[in-house]
Design a protein around this motif. Sequence first.
Motif, PDB file in Angstrom:
ATOM      1  N   THR A   1     -21.110   1.041 -10.600  1.00 50.74           N
ATOM      2  CA  THR A   1     -20.556   2.258 -10.012  1.00 50.74           C
ATOM      3  C   THR A   1     -19.423   1.859  -9.089  1.00 50.74           C
ATOM      4  OG1 THR A   1     -21.083   4.290  -8.800  1.00 50.74           O
ATOM      5  CG2 THR A   1     -22.126   2.268  -8.034  1.00 50.74           C
ATOM      6  N   THR A   2     -18.446   2.728  -8.959  1.00 51.18           N
ATOM      7  CA  THR A   2     -17.335   2.502  -8.034  1.00 51.18           C
ATOM      8  C   THR A   2     -17.163   3.756  -7.185  1.00 51.18           C
ATOM      9  OG1 THR A   2     -16.174   0.924  -9.443  1.00 51.18           O
ATOM     10  CG2 THR A   2     -14.855   2.096  -7.818  1.00 51.18           C
ATOM     11  N   VAL A   3     -17.109   3.564  -5.877  1.00 51.04           N
ATOM     12  CA  VAL A   3     -17.008   4.666  -4.925  1.00 51.04           C
ATOM     13  C   VAL A   3     -15.701   4.504  -4.150  1.00 51.04           C
ATOM     14  CG1 VAL A   3     -18.054   5.821  -2.954  1.00 51.04           C
ATOM     15  CG2 VAL A   3     -19.521   4.762  -4.699  1.00 51.04           C
ATOM     16  N   ALA A   4     -14.844   5.496  -4.213  1.00 49.47           N
ATOM     17  CA  ALA A   4     -13.605   5.515  -3.432  1.00 49.47           C
ATOM     18  C   ALA A   4     -13.739   6.604  -2.369  1.00 49.47           C
ATOM     19  CB  ALA A   4     -12.395   5.773  -4.319  1.00 49.47           C
ATOM     20  N   GLU A   5     -13.940   6.196  -1.133  1.00 51.74           N
ATOM     21  CA  GLU A   5     -14.143   7.160  -0.053  1.00 51.74           C
ATOM     22  C   GLU A   5     -12.822   7.541   0.588  1.00 51.74           C
ATOM     23  OE1 GLU A   5     -18.208   6.726   2.088  1.00 51.74           O
ATOM     24  OE2 GLU A   5     -17.261   4.761   2.168  1.00 51.74           O
ATOM     25  N   HIS A   6     -12.765   8.767   1.099  1.00 57.12           N
ATOM     26  CA  HIS A   6     -11.597   9.180   1.867  1.00 57.12           C
ATOM     27  C   HIS A   6     -11.655   8.561   3.266  1.00 57.12           C
ATOM     28  CE1 HIS A   6     -10.607  12.188  -1.211  1.00 57.12           C
ATOM     29  NE2 HIS A   6      -9.418  12.183  -0.645  1.00 57.12           N
ATOM     30  N   LEU A   7     -10.544   7.995   3.658  1.00 60.37           N
ATOM     31  CA  LEU A   7     -10.397   7.416   4.986  1.00 60.37           C
ATOM     32  C   LEU A   7      -9.641   8.403   5.864  1.00 60.37           C
ATOM     33  CD1 LEU A   7      -9.229   3.819   5.839  1.00 60.37           C
ATOM     34  CD2 LEU A   7      -8.074   5.784   6.859  1.00 60.37           C
ATOM     35  N   ARG A   8     -10.218   8.709   7.023  1.00 61.48           N
ATOM     36  CA  ARG A   8      -9.547   9.557   8.007  1.00 61.48           C
ATOM     37  C   ARG A   8      -9.349   8.753   9.275  1.00 61.48           C
ATOM     38  NH1 ARG A   8     -11.753  15.177  10.866  1.00 61.48           N
ATOM     39  NH2 ARG A   8      -9.708  15.863  11.627  1.00 61.48           N
ATOM     40  N   GLY A   9      -8.166   8.832   9.860  1.00 59.57           N
ATOM     41  CA  GLY A   9      -7.896   8.107  11.092  1.00 59.57           C
ATOM     42  C   GLY A   9      -8.891   8.459  12.190  1.00 59.57           C
ATOM     43  N   GLY A  10      -9.322   7.452  12.926  1.00 57.02           N
ATOM     44  CA  GLY A  10     -10.237   7.677  14.037  1.00 57.02           C
ATOM     45  C   GLY A  10     -11.701   7.643  13.681  1.00 57.02           C
ATOM     46  N   THR A  11     -12.029   7.463  12.407  1.00 58.42           N
ATOM     47  CA  THR A  11     -13.420   7.396  11.985  1.00 58.42           C
ATOM     48  C   THR A  11     -13.871   5.943  11.894  1.00 58.42           C
ATOM     49  OG1 THR A  11     -12.826   7.341   9.644  1.00 58.42           O
ATOM     50  CG2 THR A  11     -13.153   9.519  10.658  1.00 58.42           C
TER      51      THR A  11
ATOM     52  N   THR B   1      -1.417   0.679  12.513  1.00 57.90           N
ATOM     53  CA  THR B   1      -2.417   0.867  13.557  1.00 57.90           C
ATOM     54  C   THR B   1      -2.454   2.314  14.023  1.00 57.90           C
ATOM     55  OG1 THR B   1      -2.185  -1.425  14.286  1.00 57.90           O
ATOM     56  CG2 THR B   1      -3.133   0.120  15.855  1.00 57.90           C
ATOM     57  N   ALA B   2      -1.281   2.924  14.184  1.00 57.70           N
ATOM     58  CA  ALA B   2      -1.222   4.323  14.616  1.00 57.70           C
ATOM     59  C   ALA B   2      -1.880   5.243  13.590  1.00 57.70           C
ATOM     60  CB  ALA B   2       0.230   4.732  14.850  1.00 57.70           C
ATOM     61  N   LEU B   3      -1.676   4.976  12.296  1.00 58.87           N
ATOM     62  CA  LEU B   3      -2.308   5.786  11.266  1.00 58.87           C
ATOM     63  C   LEU B   3      -3.824   5.706  11.349  1.00 58.87           C
ATOM     64  CD1 LEU B   3      -0.145   5.020   8.099  1.00 58.87           C
ATOM     65  CD2 LEU B   3      -0.166   7.135   9.439  1.00 58.87           C
ATOM     66  N   MET B   4      -4.354   4.516  11.601  1.00 59.73           N
ATOM     67  CA  MET B   4      -5.806   4.331  11.640  1.00 59.73           C
ATOM     68  C   MET B   4      -6.435   5.053  12.832  1.00 59.73           C
ATOM     69  SD  MET B   4      -6.562   2.667   8.903  1.00 59.73           S
ATOM     70  CE  MET B   4      -5.267   3.722   8.233  1.00 59.73           C
ATOM     71  N   ARG B   5      -5.625   5.452  13.798  1.00 59.36           N
ATOM     72  CA  ARG B   5      -6.125   6.175  14.968  1.00 59.36           C
ATOM     73  C   ARG B   5      -5.822   7.660  14.935  1.00 59.36           C
ATOM     74  NH1 ARG B   5      -3.770   1.629  19.208  1.00 59.36           N
ATOM     75  NH2 ARG B   5      -5.326  -0.005  18.745  1.00 59.36           N
ATOM     76  N   ASP B   6      -5.087   8.088  13.914  1.00 60.71           N
ATOM     77  CA  ASP B   6      -4.603   9.466  13.845  1.00 60.71           C
ATOM     78  C   ASP B   6      -5.566  10.320  13.022  1.00 60.71           C
ATOM     79  OD1 ASP B   6      -3.281  11.841  13.581  1.00 60.71           O
ATOM     80  OD2 ASP B   6      -1.503  10.996  12.581  1.00 60.71           O
ATOM     81  N   PRO B   7      -6.277  11.272  13.625  1.00 67.75           N
ATOM     82  CA  PRO B   7      -7.232  12.092  12.861  1.00 67.75           C
ATOM     83  C   PRO B   7      -6.571  12.997  11.835  1.00 67.75           C
ATOM     84  CG  PRO B   7      -7.003  12.916  15.104  1.00 67.75           C
ATOM     85  CD  PRO B   7      -6.270  11.611  15.066  1.00 67.75           C
ATOM     86  N   ASP B   8      -5.256  13.136  11.889  1.00 65.00           N
ATOM     87  CA  ASP B   8      -4.562  13.925  10.879  1.00 65.00           C
ATOM     88  C   ASP B   8      -4.210  13.106   9.641  1.00 65.00           C
ATOM     89  OD1 ASP B   8      -4.590  16.284  12.357  1.00 65.00           O
ATOM     90  OD2 ASP B   8      -2.779  15.724  13.459  1.00 65.00           O
ATOM     91  N   PHE B   9      -4.462  11.804   9.690  1.00 67.82           N
ATOM     92  CA  PHE B   9      -4.166  10.951   8.530  1.00 67.82           C
ATOM     93  C   PHE B   9      -5.381  10.887   7.608  1.00 67.82           C
ATOM     94  CE2 PHE B   9      -4.430   6.784   6.424  1.00 67.82           C
ATOM     95  CZ  PHE B   9      -3.295   6.875   5.634  1.00 67.82           C
ATOM     96  N   TRP B  10      -5.148  11.191   6.324  1.00 66.14           N
ATOM     97  CA  TRP B  10      -6.175  11.093   5.293  1.00 66.14           C
ATOM     98  C   TRP B  10      -5.608  10.331   4.095  1.00 66.14           C
ATOM     99  CZ3 TRP B  10     -11.157  13.331   5.254  1.00 66.14           C
ATOM    100  CH2 TRP B  10     -11.446  14.199   6.319  1.00 66.14           C
ATOM    101  N   ASP B  11      -6.410   9.453   3.526  1.00 65.59           N
ATOM    102  CA  ASP B  11      -6.030   8.783   2.280  1.00 65.59           C
ATOM    103  C   ASP B  11      -7.280   8.132   1.710  1.00 65.59           C
ATOM    104  OD1 ASP B  11      -4.570   7.650   0.160  1.00 65.59           O
ATOM    105  OD2 ASP B  11      -2.848   7.243   1.454  1.00 65.59           O
TER     106      ASP B  11
END
Length: 276
Positions: free
Chosen positions: A212-222, A254-264
């Motif tokens: 199985t392969t799981v691709a999770e959504h990453l949100r900044g700040g999580t 780094t800023a993206l990883m802290r930004d709750p508006d960033f999703w990918d």
Amino acid sequence: MVTLGKDSGQTAPAPAPAPRERYGETLFVRDTPERRRLRLLAEVFDPLSVRTLEHVGVHPGTRCLEIGAGSGSLARWLCGRAAPAAVVATDLDISLLDTVREENLLPMVHDVTRDDFPAESFDLVHARFVLNHLPERDRVLERIVRWLRPGGVLVVESFSWFPLDSSPDARYRKAMLRWGDLVRDTIGTDSRWARNYPSALARHGLRDLGATTVAEHLRGGTALADFWQLTVDMSRHQLIDKGYLTPQEYEDFTALMRDPDFWDLAPALTQAWGRK
């Protein structure tokens, strides 16, 4: 490094240079940030690993080997399911296993590329985020299969890098792909090999295959974003000093990883299993 266009951030297929060092020498060193990163790894990925281990079955009396035990979170879970059988938990550095108090835990300093176990020692072998970091991964896989008793199960897990290739955000895509280039060039990590896990297990004689392969959504700040930010951050100086990223490109990531508006999409987790 060979890139596709000036700003694409994508890496063209090219032969990987011979790795210059082994895992844990300058990358993935067990310092304080690495300990925190391993705690986040357990928080984010243990539920997915446990789901797969429950699927293949861990019962009282199951003789288990946990390769690359890290913080010991999955070794602790295996101890609870396999008791009274022993759970052998190995790593190059087992200092974090001191906090695991399970009576049936047997921690062991063990280099899976060099150190052996007797043939047919285990009913279950689990290796998470191990084989992808080893240039000799196919030979190691062959050795691991020998340690399984007939009817025993091997479960392997590693990241698959493909979600990054299609990211619409060049800052995120470039930083993650360049980090992947760095660990490939430094220790021989192949972050694209895991998608072929079932074929690799079949080559070594395993049957009843599953994957199985799981691709999770990453949100900044999580927690997932914190894990990847810490993972890239531990190589900050190498990334910049060796020209994989500019200081500004690193700060943008780094800023993206802290930004709750960033999703990918985060790198996917590929899990595969087979029976001897």
